[in-house]
Design an enzyme around this catalytic site. Structure first.
Site, PDB file in Angstrom:
ATOM      1  N   ASP A  96       0.851  -1.195   0.000  1.00  0.00           N
ATOM      2  CA  ASP A  96       0.000   0.000   0.000  1.00  0.00           C
ATOM      3  C   ASP A  96       0.883   1.241   0.000  1.00  0.00           C
ATOM      4  O   ASP A  96       1.883   1.299   0.710  1.00  0.00           O
ATOM      5  CB  ASP A  96      -0.916   0.044   1.227  1.00  0.00           C
ATOM      6  CG  ASP A  96      -1.893   1.205   1.114  1.00  0.00           C
ATOM      7  OD1 ASP A  96      -2.874   1.079   0.360  1.00  0.00           O
ATOM      8  OD2 ASP A  96      -1.657   2.260   1.731  1.00  0.00           O
ATOM      9  N   THR A  97       0.492   2.210  -0.797  1.00  0.00           N
ATOM     10  CA  THR A  97       1.196   3.495  -0.847  1.00  0.00           C
ATOM     11  C   THR A  97       0.273   4.570  -0.292  1.00  0.00           C
ATOM     12  O   THR A  97      -0.856   4.721  -0.761  1.00  0.00           O
ATOM     13  CB  THR A  97       1.612   3.821  -2.294  1.00  0.00           C
ATOM     14  OG1 THR A  97       2.488   2.786  -2.758  1.00  0.00           O
ATOM     15  CG2 THR A  97       2.344   5.155  -2.379  1.00  0.00           C
TER      16      THR A  97
END
Ligand SMILES: Cc1cn([C@H]2C[C@H](O)[C@@H](COP(=O)(O)OP(=O)(O)OP(=O)(O)O)O2)c(=O)[nH]c1=O
EC number: 3.6.1.9
Length: 196
Positions: A72-73
């Site tokens: 996840d960013t």
């Protein structure tokens, strides 16, 4: 039965697929997790990012010997999480917020095999130059902000807005390659064949 474990990319992001291909990793299967990405009340960006990554990894169905990778960013401005803009107006508002200052980009990665999970997270700093309304409007018109955390992508036209970063370029794009390689090896993925 083959000794080579099956590698499952638990991500629908084309960026993550391309970044893995850069280090020679090609998924046997792609299973994009469908989870609720709403932050909890008062949740800070880094714990949010690691929680979402673990939740994604837990949501991907796999056999005991399979190796699953999720990430996840998260873009953060102070305590605030800037998610994926819902429309052009929100993307415009995000760019105005980011203009002329530094923000953080956190990418967390989780690799799962059976009931074991290996995790890392990488925090980078990105400086965005002071943006004119003309620059913001032109960028919004490219539609490149769609599906991007914080409403921009450093690897696209918004690269012209970013004079400086500190941290990991691949992490900002979506997957920190050095840490990812380490996690895959920890899980037993045969990343490097013996050439000695
Ligand atoms: C900041 C930034 C984000 N991004 C992208 C990477 C991610 O794809 C996206 C953040 O959303 P994520 O929720 O991390 O990932 P995703 O929904 O695209 O894919 P999945 O959950 O299936 O793995 O923003 C860039 O491509 N460039 C950038 O510079």
């Amino acid at each position: 039965m083959s000794d080579t474990p099956k590698f499952i990319l638990g991500s629908g992001s084309p960026r993550r697929r391309e970044l893995l291909a850069q280090i020679g990793v090609v998924a046997d299967d792609i299973r994009a997790p469908d989870i609720d990405e709403t932050p909890l009340k008062n949740e800070l960006p880094r714990p949010y990012c690691t929680r979402i990554t673990t939740t994604k990894a837990a949501a991907v169905q796999a056999q005991a010997n399979d190796i699953v990778l999720c990430a996840d960013t998260t873009v953060s401005l102070g305590r605030r999480i800037l998610g994926k803009p819902v429309d052009a107006d929100e993307a415009t508002a995000f760019l105005r917020l980011l203009s002329g200052r530094r923000h953080k980009v956190i990418t967390a990665v989780a690799v799962k095999r059976g009931d074991k999970m290996w995790q890392r997270d990488v925090q980078s700093t990105v400086r965005v130059k002071a943006l004119s309304e003309t620059e913001i409007a032109a960028y919004i018109a490219t539609n490149d902000w769609q599906g991007k955390a914080g409403g921009y992508a450093i690897q696209g036209p918004a690269g012209a807005f970013i004079p400086w970063i500190s941290g990991s370029f691949s992490a900002i794009v979506g997957l920190p390659l050095s840490e990812t390689a380490g996690l895959l090896q920890a899980a037993g993925y045969p990343l490097y064949k013996d050439h000695t």
